[in-house]
Design a protein around this motif. Structure first.
Motif, short mmCIF file in Angstrom:
data_model
loop_
_atom_site.label_atom_id
_atom_site.label_comp_id
_atom_site.label_asym_id
_atom_site.label_seq_id
_atom_site.Cartn_x
_atom_site.Cartn_y
_atom_site.Cartn_z
N GLU A 171 0.83 -1.21 0.00
CA GLU A 171 0.00 0.00 0.00
C GLU A 171 0.87 1.26 0.00
O GLU A 171 0.61 2.20 -0.76
CB GLU A 171 -0.91 -0.02 1.23
CG GLU A 171 -1.96 1.04 1.24
CD GLU A 171 -3.15 0.71 0.34
OE1 GLU A 171 -4.16 1.38 0.46
OE2 GLU A 171 -3.05 -0.20 -0.51
N PHE A 172 1.90 1.28 0.83
CA PHE A 172 2.72 2.50 0.93
C PHE A 172 3.61 2.68 -0.30
O PHE A 172 3.62 3.77 -0.90
CB PHE A 172 3.59 2.48 2.19
CG PHE A 172 4.52 3.65 2.24
CD1 PHE A 172 4.03 4.94 2.44
CD2 PHE A 172 5.88 3.50 2.01
CE1 PHE A 172 4.86 6.04 2.42
CE2 PHE A 172 6.73 4.60 2.00
CZ PHE A 172 6.21 5.87 2.21
N VAL A 173 4.37 1.67 -0.68
CA VAL A 173 5.25 1.82 -1.84
C VAL A 173 4.42 2.07 -3.10
O VAL A 173 4.80 2.88 -3.94
CB VAL A 173 6.17 0.59 -2.00
CG1 VAL A 173 7.02 0.72 -3.26
CG2 VAL A 173 7.07 0.43 -0.78
N GLY A 174 3.27 1.42 -3.20
CA GLY A 174 2.39 1.70 -4.33
C GLY A 174 1.94 3.14 -4.35
O GLY A 174 1.83 3.76 -5.42
N SER A 175 1.71 3.71 -3.17
CA SER A 175 1.26 5.11 -3.12
C SER A 175 2.35 6.08 -3.53
O SER A 175 2.06 7.21 -3.93
CB SER A 175 0.75 5.45 -1.71
OG SER A 175 1.82 5.59 -0.78
N LEU A 176 3.61 5.68 -3.42
CA LEU A 176 4.70 6.55 -3.87
C LEU A 176 4.63 6.80 -5.37
O LEU A 176 4.99 7.87 -5.86
CB LEU A 176 6.06 5.94 -3.51
CG LEU A 176 6.40 5.85 -2.02
CD1 LEU A 176 7.76 5.18 -1.85
CD2 LEU A 176 6.39 7.22 -1.35
N SER A 177 4.18 5.80 -6.12
CA SER A 177 4.06 5.98 -7.56
C SER A 177 2.69 6.49 -7.96
O SER A 177 2.55 7.33 -8.85
CB SER A 177 4.37 4.67 -8.30
OG SER A 177 3.45 3.65 -7.96
N ALA A 178 1.63 6.00 -7.28
CA ALA A 178 0.27 6.37 -7.67
C ALA A 178 -0.22 7.65 -7.03
O ALA A 178 -1.21 8.23 -7.47
CB ALA A 178 -0.70 5.23 -7.34
N GLY A 179 0.44 8.09 -5.96
CA GLY A 179 0.05 9.34 -5.31
C GLY A 179 -0.86 9.16 -4.12
O GLY A 179 -0.87 10.00 -3.21
N VAL A 180 -1.66 8.09 -4.10
CA VAL A 180 -2.57 7.83 -2.99
C VAL A 180 -2.61 6.33 -2.72
O VAL A 180 -2.42 5.52 -3.63
CB VAL A 180 -4.01 8.31 -3.28
CG1 VAL A 180 -4.07 9.83 -3.38
CG2 VAL A 180 -4.56 7.66 -4.53
N PRO A 181 -2.87 5.93 -1.46
CA PRO A 181 -3.09 4.52 -1.17
C PRO A 181 -4.51 4.11 -1.56
O PRO A 181 -5.41 4.94 -1.64
CB PRO A 181 -2.89 4.44 0.35
CG PRO A 181 -3.23 5.80 0.85
CD PRO A 181 -2.85 6.76 -0.25
#
Length: 281
Positions: A171-181
């Motif tokens: 969830e966190f690392v994905g949010s670094l690229s997508a901008g939001v969790p």
């Protein structure tokens, strides 16, 4: 031809290799598809009218590719597995396997203005928008694959902390690229009780009873929401990344997740973090 035999002949018997893998992973059968279509006919009819408008040229996939580019800048060794969009039995909006990332399109009724009154609570509470929610969901599932490639076995370990971190590192690392969790709406609502939740989580984190923390949306109450372990795991991963001077090394540590207790200790997390707010839509 009955509905079940049509699902079997037209969909399951002619399945691609990725769909075949998903069928096994999620126990998709003609009977289970018939059950879903019988329970949610108006909802699925609305989706059926919307599905033909989706193609590889859809702007949402441009957003996904931009997200991939941001992650590649932070993790040069990142690779990008295939994404398969398919119809499931309402068991998961997204998961992973040997064939790559699987997305259950039946969850994406918001953009089709599909009626939701006939849906069960799990289906209704996990409604997604194709344009808004697909990119963060793919980013999340992508990180699960990168974690496995980095040697992480935390998802198979027994402790609550390891399981929570395994889910929320994605969830966190994905949010670094997508901008939001993907869970941002839940997280924003829960942060006012963060220290309370953390105090209880810390007390039981070395055990292997997940019943109050993970995979328990069906038992959620106003007093004790479901999936709180996802929130705590996200906050620990966020704190670990924020305190690191070498951000790429921090991401690699989180992907490999070799020592969850060490990640927690170095994160300094103690029940609080940056304010989470839901962006305007």
């Amino acid at each position: 031809m009955g509905r079940g035999s049509a699902f079997q002949r037209v969909y399951l018997d002619s399945a691609s290799a990725p769909l075949n893998e998903f069928i096994g992973l999620r126990s998709v059968t003609a009977a289970s598809l018939t059950q879903v279509s019988s329970a949610y006919p108006r909802y699925l009819e609305a989706l059926r009218g919307w599905w033909p408008s989706i193609s590889s040229a859809d702007p949402v996939f441009g957003v996904v590719r931009q997200n991939y580019g941001r992650l590649k800048q932070q993790v040069p060794e990142a690779f990008f597995p295939p994404v398969t969009i398919l119809m499931g039995r309402y068991s998961t909006g997204g998961t992973v396997g040997r064939s790559g990332i699987f997305i259950g399109i039946e969850f994406f009724g918001a953009d089709a203005n599909a009626p939701t009154t006939e849906l069960g609570s799990f289906a209704r509470n996990n409604q997604k928008s194709w344009s808004r929610d697909l990119p963060p969901l793919i980013a999340h599932e992508h990180v699960h694959i990168l974690s496995s490639a980095a040697g992480s076995t935390a998802g198979n370990r027994g402790t609550l902390l390891a399981r929570a971190l395994n889910e929320r590192v994605a969830e966190f690392v994905g949010s670094l690229s997508a901008g939001v969790p993907t869970f941002i709406g839940f997280f924003a609502a829960w942060q006012n009780r963060e220290r309370e939740f953390w105090t209880e989580f810390a007390r039981v984190r070395t055990g292997n009873d997940y019943s109050r923390w993970l995979y328990n949306q069906g038992e959620a109450t106003a007093e004790w929401p479901g999936d709180l372990g996802y929130f705590i795991g996200y906050r620990i991963a966020q704190a670990y990344y924020n305190q690191a001077t070498d951000k790429t090394a921090a991401i690699r540590d989180l992907l490999a997740l070799k020592d969850p207790e060490a990640i927690l200790a170095r994160s300094g997390y103690a029940g609080s973090g940056p304010k989470i707010s839901v962006p305007a839509r």
